[in-house]
Design an enzyme around this catalytic site. Structure first.
Site, PDB file in Angstrom:
ATOM      1  N   HIS A 268     -21.470   1.787  58.693  1.00  0.00           N
ATOM      2  CA  HIS A 268     -21.740   2.746  59.769  1.00  0.00           C
ATOM      3  C   HIS A 268     -22.075   4.115  59.176  1.00  0.00           C
ATOM      4  O   HIS A 268     -23.232   4.471  59.050  1.00  0.00           O
ATOM      5  CB  HIS A 268     -20.513   2.774  60.698  1.00  0.00           C
ATOM      6  CG  HIS A 268     -20.693   3.497  61.990  1.00  0.00           C
ATOM      7  ND1 HIS A 268     -21.856   4.126  62.370  1.00  0.00           N
ATOM      8  CD2 HIS A 268     -19.817   3.703  63.021  1.00  0.00           C
ATOM      9  CE1 HIS A 268     -21.701   4.660  63.565  1.00  0.00           C
ATOM     10  NE2 HIS A 268     -20.480   4.426  63.981  1.00  0.00           N
ATOM     11  N   HIS A 307     -32.813  -1.126  60.796  1.00  0.00           N
ATOM     12  CA  HIS A 307     -31.807  -0.679  61.754  1.00  0.00           C
ATOM     13  C   HIS A 307     -31.623  -1.762  62.802  1.00  0.00           C
ATOM     14  O   HIS A 307     -32.580  -2.430  63.172  1.00  0.00           O
ATOM     15  CB  HIS A 307     -32.276   0.619  62.443  1.00  0.00           C
ATOM     16  CG  HIS A 307     -31.189   1.370  63.130  1.00  0.00           C
ATOM     17  ND1 HIS A 307     -30.800   1.091  64.410  1.00  0.00           N
ATOM     18  CD2 HIS A 307     -30.406   2.388  62.693  1.00  0.00           C
ATOM     19  CE1 HIS A 307     -29.824   1.917  64.733  1.00  0.00           C
ATOM     20  NE2 HIS A 307     -29.548   2.707  63.722  1.00  0.00           N
ATOM     21  N   ASP A 363     -30.534   7.679  57.548  1.00  0.00           N
ATOM     22  CA  ASP A 363     -29.823   7.883  56.287  1.00  0.00           C
ATOM     23  C   ASP A 363     -30.734   7.994  55.073  1.00  0.00           C
ATOM     24  O   ASP A 363     -30.274   8.329  53.988  1.00  0.00           O
ATOM     25  CB  ASP A 363     -28.841   6.719  56.057  1.00  0.00           C
ATOM     26  CG  ASP A 363     -27.785   6.664  57.132  1.00  0.00           C
ATOM     27  OD1 ASP A 363     -27.183   7.723  57.389  1.00  0.00           O
ATOM     28  OD2 ASP A 363     -27.576   5.592  57.718  1.00  0.00           O
TER      29      ASP A 363
HETATM   30  C1  COA Z   1     -29.229  -1.750  59.234  1.00  0.00           C
HETATM   31  C2  COA Z   1     -29.162  -3.274  59.023  1.00  0.00           C
HETATM   32  C3  COA Z   1     -27.687  -3.619  58.730  1.00  0.00           C
HETATM   33  C4  COA Z   1     -29.654  -3.973  60.291  1.00  0.00           C
HETATM   34  O1  COA Z   1     -29.514  -5.317  60.105  1.00  0.00           O
HETATM   35  P1  COA Z   1     -29.887  -6.433  61.169  1.00  0.00           P
HETATM   36  O2  COA Z   1     -30.433  -5.820  62.400  1.00  0.00           O
HETATM   37  O3  COA Z   1     -28.686  -7.284  61.313  1.00  0.00           O
HETATM   38  O4  COA Z   1     -31.100  -7.185  60.483  1.00  0.00           O
HETATM   39  P2  COA Z   1     -30.990  -8.460  59.553  1.00  0.00           P
HETATM   40  O5  COA Z   1     -29.900  -8.280  58.548  1.00  0.00           O
HETATM   41  O6  COA Z   1     -30.900  -9.642  60.465  1.00  0.00           O
HETATM   42  O7  COA Z   1     -32.384  -8.449  58.807  1.00  0.00           O
HETATM   43  C5  COA Z   1     -33.597  -9.033  59.306  1.00  0.00           C
HETATM   44  C6  COA Z   1     -34.500  -9.367  58.114  1.00  0.00           C
HETATM   45  O8  COA Z   1     -34.892  -8.158  57.434  1.00  0.00           O
HETATM   46  C7  COA Z   1     -34.367  -8.149  56.099  1.00  0.00           C
HETATM   47  N1  COA Z   1     -33.837  -6.797  55.866  1.00  0.00           N
HETATM   48  C8  COA Z   1     -33.147  -6.027  56.770  1.00  0.00           C
HETATM   49  N2  COA Z   1     -32.879  -4.824  56.244  1.00  0.00           N
HETATM   50  C9  COA Z   1     -33.395  -4.847  54.990  1.00  0.00           C
HETATM   51  C10 COA Z   1     -33.423  -3.877  53.969  1.00  0.00           C
HETATM   52  N3  COA Z   1     -32.884  -2.674  54.132  1.00  0.00           N
HETATM   53  N4  COA Z   1     -34.024  -4.205  52.812  1.00  0.00           N
HETATM   54  C11 COA Z   1     -34.586  -5.424  52.653  1.00  0.00           C
HETATM   55  N5  COA Z   1     -34.599  -6.388  53.593  1.00  0.00           N
HETATM   56  C12 COA Z   1     -33.996  -6.092  54.749  1.00  0.00           C
HETATM   57  C13 COA Z   1     -33.282  -9.176  56.069  1.00  0.00           C
HETATM   58  O9  COA Z   1     -33.122  -9.708  54.766  1.00  0.00           O
HETATM   59  C14 COA Z   1     -33.824 -10.208  57.037  1.00  0.00           C
HETATM   60  O10 COA Z   1     -34.850 -10.919  56.369  1.00  0.00           O
HETATM   61  P3  COA Z   1     -35.006 -12.513  56.625  1.00  0.00           P
HETATM   62  O11 COA Z   1     -35.400 -12.614  58.074  1.00  0.00           O
HETATM   63  O12 COA Z   1     -36.033 -12.926  55.673  1.00  0.00           O
HETATM   64  O13 COA Z   1     -33.665 -13.108  56.350  1.00  0.00           O
HETATM   65  C15 COA Z   1     -30.060  -3.674  57.837  1.00  0.00           C
HETATM   66  O14 COA Z   1     -31.397  -3.341  58.105  1.00  0.00           O
HETATM   67  C16 COA Z   1     -29.611  -3.060  56.518  1.00  0.00           C
HETATM   68  O15 COA Z   1     -28.741  -3.624  55.845  1.00  0.00           O
HETATM   69  N6  COA Z   1     -30.192  -1.898  56.101  1.00  0.00           N
HETATM   70  C17 COA Z   1     -29.791  -1.247  54.909  1.00  0.00           C
HETATM   71  C18 COA Z   1     -28.520  -0.455  55.138  1.00  0.00           C
HETATM   72  C19 COA Z   1     -28.751   0.780  55.977  1.00  0.00           C
HETATM   73  O16 COA Z   1     -29.661   1.558  55.736  1.00  0.00           O
HETATM   74  N7  COA Z   1     -27.874   0.987  56.968  1.00  0.00           N
HETATM   75  C20 COA Z   1     -27.915   2.173  57.799  1.00  0.00           C
HETATM   76  C21 COA Z   1     -28.253   1.853  59.208  1.00  0.00           C
HETATM   77  S1  COA Z   1     -28.323   3.386  60.123  1.00  0.00           S
END
Ligand code: COA
Length: 429
Positions: A268, A307, A363
């Site tokens: 978060h 996101h 971020d």
């Molecule tokens: C924010 C986050 C947790 C959202 O996750 P989510 O909505 O659950 O999306 P998913 O984890 O289901 O990802 C969907 C796809 O995109 C990919 N993906 C998502 N974020 C990614 C990232 N930052 N880098 C590389 N690949 C990413 C996943 O591997 C997945 O690929 P696939 O379909 O081939 O398996 C995720 O994008 C992430 O981990 N980002 C990096 C951390 C971050 O910046 N967090 C701050 C949020 S404000």
């Protein structure tokens, strides 16, 4: 005129049910009438992580993740970042409308008179280890505030709530600055109420022996804009915690401590710290292509990208990117900015990121600004908690006024064993 309802057929019984649809939602409790027989509890909705469940009606913040839109009370975040101040935005979140000049003056004065904390708070913070994580100290100290304001327990009195809202908005920067000074081994600096909200915070952080701290106007404005951008984000993890804890009728200091605890988690409030570690690991612009290759091969994620809600450029990231340039003109360029810009350039052209709709989030650049301003990474979640206090309080207040709200209490799908008799110790092996 098509009917605003959902017709459900229960294939177990062949019976049909008509569920009303209002504001694009059905009521989960309407599912309870769907039973196999009179002894059946009724159907419930299973939704881990509340991926598709609205827990409240709210008029505070609107997000359209597909189109990259964020609005507080209808006002686009870009306009507020350009023209408002954090305290004015806090007023807007809490009251629903922008204040008149006299309302704003009264609001600011009402908060400013509460910036001091009880002297015992210093002793309390002194008790923490010299290298205690600032967020752990903030959470505990806010919870501790509840012991100083016993009136705060009268949460059903709007006047009492208003007083605690003023206090919390006023005291969060003071507590944040105190824990920072504790880590730095420097004396605590009292609030200077001749300064504005953000300038006073900077003064409490950085003032040494000078009588008055000379706040740089560009840095003051930049931090104020970052505060506006972080003030609310509808029903995220910490805000849901605030509403959930608040629904028990506990005082707002205890509820804010719980919300801040939710924010402390790396999924978060900690992603901007992860961005800094990632940029340090990549090191130089030349290292970017290899890093992107690794991410595409599933070896780690591009932090600050993607996101849960935004499947478009996070509107806050756009503002922060511009802000970074203004801050770096004052502080000197953060050497990691070039690495970040190159990462963004490549990612936005690459099919892996484009097809998954992965864009920079809030971020991606905020950590670079905090770092350039001189904040250690451990302070990043604290810098998030200060402005989010306005959102937490607005959502709490809205919940307290909502006659439909009750104590939060989700259901479960029981997967445990059926009833069985206690087994004596001698018979367990
Ligand atoms: C924010 C986050 C947790 C959202 O996750 P989510 O909505 O659950 O999306 P998913 O984890 O289901 O990802 C969907 C796809 O995109 C990919 N993906 C998502 N974020 C990614 C990232 N930052 N880098 C590389 N690949 C990413 C996943 O591997 C997945 O690929 P696939 O379909 O081939 O398996 C995720 O994008 C992430 O981990 N980002 C990096 C951390 C971050 O910046 N967090 C701050 C949020 S404000």
């Amino acid at each position: 005129m098509p009917q605003s309802s959902l017709t459900v057929t229960d294939n177990r019984t062949g019976r049909q049910y008509e569920l009303p649809i209002q504001d694009g939602t059905i009521r989960s409790t309407d599912l309870r009438q769907i039973k196999t027989d009179s002894g059946d509890f009724g159907l419930i909705a299973y939704d881990p992580a509340f991926m598709n469940t609205a827990s409240c009606r709210s008029a505070i913040t609107f997000i359209d993740g597909d189109r990259g839109i964020l609005r507080y009370r209808g006002y686009p975040i870009e306009q507020l970042a350009e023209r408002s101040t954090y305290l004015e935005t806090a007023y807007l979140l809490l009251h629903g409308e922008l204040p008149s000049r006299s309302q704003l003056e009264k609001w600011i004065e009402g908060i400013t008179v509460h910036t001091m904390v009880n002297e015992n708070i210093k002793k309390f913070i002194d008790g923490f280890h010299y290298d205690a994580h600032p967020m752990g100290m903030v959470i505990s100290t806010v919870a501790g505030l509840s012991t100083f304001y016993r009136d705060a327990r009268q949460v059903h009195d709007p006047e009492v709530r208003r007083r605690q809202i003023h206090r919390l908005l006023a005291k969060m920067p003071t507590i944040a600055a105190y824990v920072f000074r504790h880590n730095a081994g420097r004396p605590y600096i009292y609030p200077d109420n001749t300064l504005g909200y953000t300038a006073n915070f900077l003064s409490m952080l950085w003032r040494m022996s000078e009588g008055t701290y000379a706040v740089h106007p560009v840095l003051e404005r930049a931090l104020d804009v970052l505060f506006i951008l972080h003030a609310d984000h509808e029903q995220n993890c910490s805000t849901s915690a605030m509403r959930g804890i608040g629904s028990s009728g506990v005082d707002p200091y205890s509820a804010i401590a719980g919300a801040a605890a939710a924010l402390y988690g790396p999924l978060h409030g900690g992603a901007n710290e992860a961005v800094i570690h990632m940029l340090n690991e990549i090191g130089t612009v030349a290292g970017v292509p290899a890093f992107i290759r690794d991410v595409k091969a599933g070896k780690g994620r591009l932090m600050g990208f993607g996101h849960r809600v935004y499947k478009n450029y996070d509107p806050r990231a756009r503002v922060i990117k511009r802000l970074a340039e203004e801050v770096f003109d004052v502080t000197g360029r953060n050497p990691m900015l070039d690495v970040a810009l190159e990462l963004e350039r490549i990612a936005l052209e690459d099919d892996y990121f484009v097809s998954r709709r992965l864009y920079p989030n809030v971020d991606f650049y905020s950590g670079l600004i905090y770092q350039a301003m001189g904040f250690p990474v451990e302070m990043f979640p604290v810098l998030f908690a200060i402005p989010r206090t306005a959102g937490w309080l607005a959502q709490w207040e809205e919940g307290m006024r909502d006659p439909e709200q009750k104590i939060a209490r989700p259901r479960q799908v029981n997967t445990g064993p059926g009833v069985r008799d206690y087994v004596a110790m001698s018979k367990r092996d």
